[in-house]
Scaffold this active site. Structure first.
Site, mmCIF file in Angstrom:
data_model
loop_
_atom_site.group_PDB
_atom_site.id
_atom_site.type_symbol
_atom_site.label_atom_id
_atom_site.label_comp_id
_atom_site.label_asym_id
_atom_site.label_seq_id
_atom_site.Cartn_x
_atom_site.Cartn_y
_atom_site.Cartn_z
ATOM 1 N N LYS A 92 0.569 -0.963 0.029
ATOM 2 C CA LYS A 92 -0.003 -0.122 0.106
ATOM 3 C C LYS A 92 0.408 0.829 -0.403
ATOM 4 O O LYS A 92 0.563 2.284 -1.408
ATOM 5 C CB LYS A 92 -1.040 0.030 1.109
ATOM 6 C CG LYS A 92 -1.907 -1.200 1.256
ATOM 7 C CD LYS A 92 -2.631 -1.116 2.693
ATOM 8 C CE LYS A 92 -1.714 -0.988 4.088
ATOM 9 N NZ LYS A 92 -1.563 -2.334 4.314
ATOM 10 N N ARG A 129 -10.211 0.264 8.365
ATOM 11 C CA ARG A 129 -10.130 -0.810 9.319
ATOM 12 C C ARG A 129 -10.564 -1.912 9.699
ATOM 13 O O ARG A 129 -10.405 -2.674 10.267
ATOM 14 C CB ARG A 129 -8.435 -0.877 9.811
ATOM 15 C CG ARG A 129 -7.350 -1.363 9.501
ATOM 16 C CD ARG A 129 -5.900 -0.413 10.686
ATOM 17 N NE ARG A 129 -4.756 -1.521 9.703
ATOM 18 C CZ ARG A 129 -3.996 -1.165 9.352
ATOM 19 N NH1 ARG A 129 -4.039 0.568 9.198
ATOM 20 N NH2 ARG A 129 -2.540 -1.782 10.002
ATOM 21 N N ARG A 174 11.583 -4.847 5.513
ATOM 22 C CA ARG A 174 11.340 -3.867 5.425
ATOM 23 C C ARG A 174 12.013 -2.453 5.918
ATOM 24 O O ARG A 174 12.053 -2.771 7.013
ATOM 25 C CB ARG A 174 9.732 -3.320 5.508
ATOM 26 C CG ARG A 174 9.299 -2.225 5.363
ATOM 27 C CD ARG A 174 8.198 -1.569 5.277
ATOM 28 N NE ARG A 174 7.014 -2.189 7.155
ATOM 29 C CZ ARG A 174 5.374 -2.621 6.179
ATOM 30 N NH1 ARG A 174 5.086 -1.771 5.861
ATOM 31 N NH2 ARG A 174 5.265 -2.216 7.850
ATOM 32 N N ARG A 217 10.925 -0.324 11.585
ATOM 33 C CA ARG A 217 9.279 -0.348 12.555
ATOM 34 C C ARG A 217 9.378 -1.436 13.567
ATOM 35 O O ARG A 217 10.401 -2.024 13.558
ATOM 36 C CB ARG A 217 8.338 -0.418 12.114
ATOM 37 C CG ARG A 217 7.904 0.776 11.346
ATOM 38 C CD ARG A 217 6.629 0.884 10.188
ATOM 39 N NE ARG A 217 5.907 0.018 10.628
ATOM 40 C CZ ARG A 217 4.730 -0.022 10.245
ATOM 41 N NH1 ARG A 217 4.439 0.337 8.975
ATOM 42 N NH2 ARG A 217 3.410 -1.144 10.465
ATOM 43 N N ARG A 234 -1.080 -8.961 13.616
ATOM 44 C CA ARG A 234 -1.543 -7.999 12.752
ATOM 45 C C ARG A 234 -1.996 -8.801 11.237
ATOM 46 O O ARG A 234 -3.375 -8.038 11.321
ATOM 47 C CB ARG A 234 -0.798 -6.871 12.021
ATOM 48 C CG ARG A 234 0.110 -6.067 13.044
ATOM 49 C CD ARG A 234 1.276 -5.862 12.902
ATOM 50 N NE ARG A 234 1.591 -4.858 11.605
ATOM 51 C CZ ARG A 234 3.145 -4.920 11.379
ATOM 52 N NH1 ARG A 234 3.596 -4.550 11.267
ATOM 53 N NH2 ARG A 234 3.305 -4.140 10.050
HETATM 54 P P1 ADP Z 1 1.499 -1.856 7.602
HETATM 55 O O1 ADP Z 1 1.211 -0.214 6.918
HETATM 56 O O2 ADP Z 1 2.036 -2.592 7.797
HETATM 57 O O3 ADP Z 1 -0.424 -2.844 6.934
HETATM 58 P P2 ADP Z 1 0.339 0.427 9.497
HETATM 59 O O4 ADP Z 1 1.409 1.439 9.235
HETATM 60 O O5 ADP Z 1 -0.657 0.900 8.500
HETATM 61 O O6 ADP Z 1 0.648 -0.886 9.524
HETATM 62 O O7 ADP Z 1 -0.266 0.129 10.594
HETATM 63 C C1 ADP Z 1 0.553 0.195 12.052
HETATM 64 C C2 ADP Z 1 -0.277 -0.070 13.096
HETATM 65 O O8 ADP Z 1 -1.208 1.306 13.807
HETATM 66 C C3 ADP Z 1 -1.489 -0.847 13.499
HETATM 67 O O9 ADP Z 1 -0.862 -2.134 13.679
HETATM 68 C C4 ADP Z 1 -2.429 -0.118 14.437
HETATM 69 O O10 ADP Z 1 -2.034 -0.753 15.762
HETATM 70 C C5 ADP Z 1 -2.005 1.486 13.897
HETATM 71 N N1 ADP Z 1 -3.298 1.292 12.828
HETATM 72 C C6 ADP Z 1 -3.252 1.883 11.822
HETATM 73 N N2 ADP Z 1 -4.295 2.100 10.741
HETATM 74 C C7 ADP Z 1 -5.817 2.307 12.604
HETATM 75 C C8 ADP Z 1 -6.769 2.034 11.992
HETATM 76 N N3 ADP Z 1 -7.036 2.511 10.742
HETATM 77 N N4 ADP Z 1 -7.570 1.833 12.678
HETATM 78 C C9 ADP Z 1 -6.728 1.284 14.186
HETATM 79 N N5 ADP Z 1 -5.297 1.066 13.562
HETATM 80 C C10 ADP Z 1 -4.518 1.426 13.603
HETATM 81 P P1 ADP Z 2 2.233 -1.623 3.829
HETATM 82 O O1 ADP Z 2 2.555 -0.426 2.918
HETATM 83 O O2 ADP Z 2 1.245 -2.671 2.337
HETATM 84 O O3 ADP Z 2 2.470 -2.468 4.483
HETATM 85 P P2 ADP Z 2 4.799 -1.507 2.021
HETATM 86 O O4 ADP Z 2 4.249 -0.516 0.873
HETATM 87 O O5 ADP Z 2 5.448 -1.087 2.840
HETATM 88 O O6 ADP Z 2 3.267 -2.273 2.072
HETATM 89 O O7 ADP Z 2 5.601 -3.018 1.214
HETATM 90 C C1 ADP Z 2 6.094 -3.764 2.009
HETATM 91 C C2 ADP Z 2 7.687 -4.104 2.033
HETATM 92 O O8 ADP Z 2 7.424 -5.105 0.794
HETATM 93 C C3 ADP Z 2 8.490 -2.941 1.929
HETATM 94 O O9 ADP Z 2 9.901 -2.994 2.092
HETATM 95 C C4 ADP Z 2 8.576 -2.712 0.272
HETATM 96 O O10 ADP Z 2 9.713 -2.509 -0.763
HETATM 97 C C5 ADP Z 2 8.056 -4.211 -0.254
HETATM 98 N N1 ADP Z 2 7.367 -4.303 -1.747
HETATM 99 C C6 ADP Z 2 6.575 -3.622 -1.881
HETATM 100 N N2 ADP Z 2 5.628 -3.745 -3.093
HETATM 101 C C7 ADP Z 2 6.023 -5.075 -3.274
HETATM 102 C C8 ADP Z 2 6.165 -6.306 -4.265
HETATM 103 N N3 ADP Z 2 5.026 -5.925 -5.110
HETATM 104 N N4 ADP Z 2 6.991 -7.369 -4.697
HETATM 105 C C9 ADP Z 2 7.918 -6.972 -3.830
HETATM 106 N N5 ADP Z 2 8.184 -6.429 -2.768
HETATM 107 C C10 ADP Z 2 7.612 -5.394 -2.779
#
Ligand code: ADP
Ligand code: ADP
Ligand code: ZN
Length: 214
Positions: free
Chosen positions: A13, A88, A127, A161, A172
């Site tokens: 994302k 979410r 990551r 992170r 998660r």
């Molecule tokens: P990822 O990109 O790996 O999915 P995020 O950075 O979006 O993770 O979120 C990290 C953490 O922040 C989540 O595990 C949750 O604890 C909190 N969080 C983020 N967005 C939301 C939301 N919309 N509602 C509830 N908790 C959230």
């Molecule tokens: P999200 O925001 O959904 O939690 P990220 O965009 O941070 O996910 O991506 C998670 C990790 O995977 C990052 O280290 C990124 O560089 C890698 N990544 C993202 N998209 C791809 C893909 N299509 N193929 C391989 N690695 C990816």
């Protein structure tokens, strides 16, 4: 253009949102980044969120809904935004619909990035991001062209992170399947859902997204 990016942790994302941001001149609003900023600043909100985030659990709907409502009002959102990590829960999705309606806005699409669980653990544990500009990287899948130097800004400091470890990823993922995936039918019923294969290489996913968004 107002978008929601939906997908499990590690689906890509953030990576794709950054690219869409540049292409369409809209802003990425990552609720995870907003919460991490609150934790770093030590605000009351940050203190409340910290433990939940470390455990891989969601923070309360009320907290996150008010953060997003305020953020969307800011000037840089005028052209449009990509919500990354929000909504979410179904409750958050309903609140978003109401919130946008009150502001006279509408969602253009909800883009769902589909990736199998097995791949996600490898994505999350590899990551890291540039400590200066926030550009995302991966130990295996998205290395900077010169090792240890950010492609975008030349910085040499990177960060990982605290919640990007295997144990937290499992909770998660569980939160995603139990609480977030049920949002998909909500957008499907409203004909807003567009699904993308997030297993493909990063550039392929971007191509697929561009084809949908036009
Ligand atoms: P990822 O990109 O790996 O999915 P995020 O950075 O979006 O993770 O979120 C990290 C953490 O922040 C989540 O595990 C949750 O604890 C909190 N969080 C983020 N967005 C939301 C939301 N919309 N509602 C509830 N908790 C959230
Ligand atoms: P999200 O925001 O959904 O939690 P990220 O965009 O941070 O996910 O991506 C998670 C990790 O995977 C990052 O280290 C990124 O560089 C890698 N990544 C993202 N998209 C791809 C893909 N299509 N193929 C391989 N690695 C990816
Ligand atoms: Zn950088």
């Amino acid at each position: 253009m107002n978008l929601v990016f939906l997908g499990p942790p590690g689906a890509g994302k953030g990576t794709q949102a950054k690219r869409i941001e540049d292409r369409y001149s809209i802003v990425q609003l990552s609720t995870g980044d907003m919460l991490r900023a609150e934790v770093t600043s030590g605000s009351d909100l940050g203190v409340e969120a910290k433990g939940l985030m470390e455990a891989g659990k969601l923070v309360s709907d009320e907290m996150i809904i008010s953060i997003v409502a305020n953020r969307i009002d800011q000037d840089d959102c005028k052209n449009g935004f990509i919500l990354d990590g929000f909504p979410r829960t179904v409750n958050q999705a309903e609140a978003l619909t109401d919130m946008l309606e009150q502001k006279g806005l509408k969602l253009t699409y909800c883009v769902s990035l589909k990736v199998d669980d097995e791949l996600l653990v490898a994505r999350i544990t590899g990551r890291y991001t540039c400590a200066k500009c926030g550009q995302g990287y991966h130990d295996e899948f998205e290395k900077p062209s010169k090792e240890g130097v950010c492609d975008k800004c030349g910085a040499t400091e990177f960060s990982r992170r605290a919640d990007d470890n295997e144990e937290t990823v499992r909770s998660r993922l569980e939160a995603y399947h139990n609480e977030t995936a049920p949002i998909l039918p909500y957008y499907e019923e409203r004909d807003l859902l567009r699904t993308v294969d997030g297993m493909a290489p990063i550039d392929e996913v971007t191509k697929e997204l561009n084809a949908i968004l036009g």
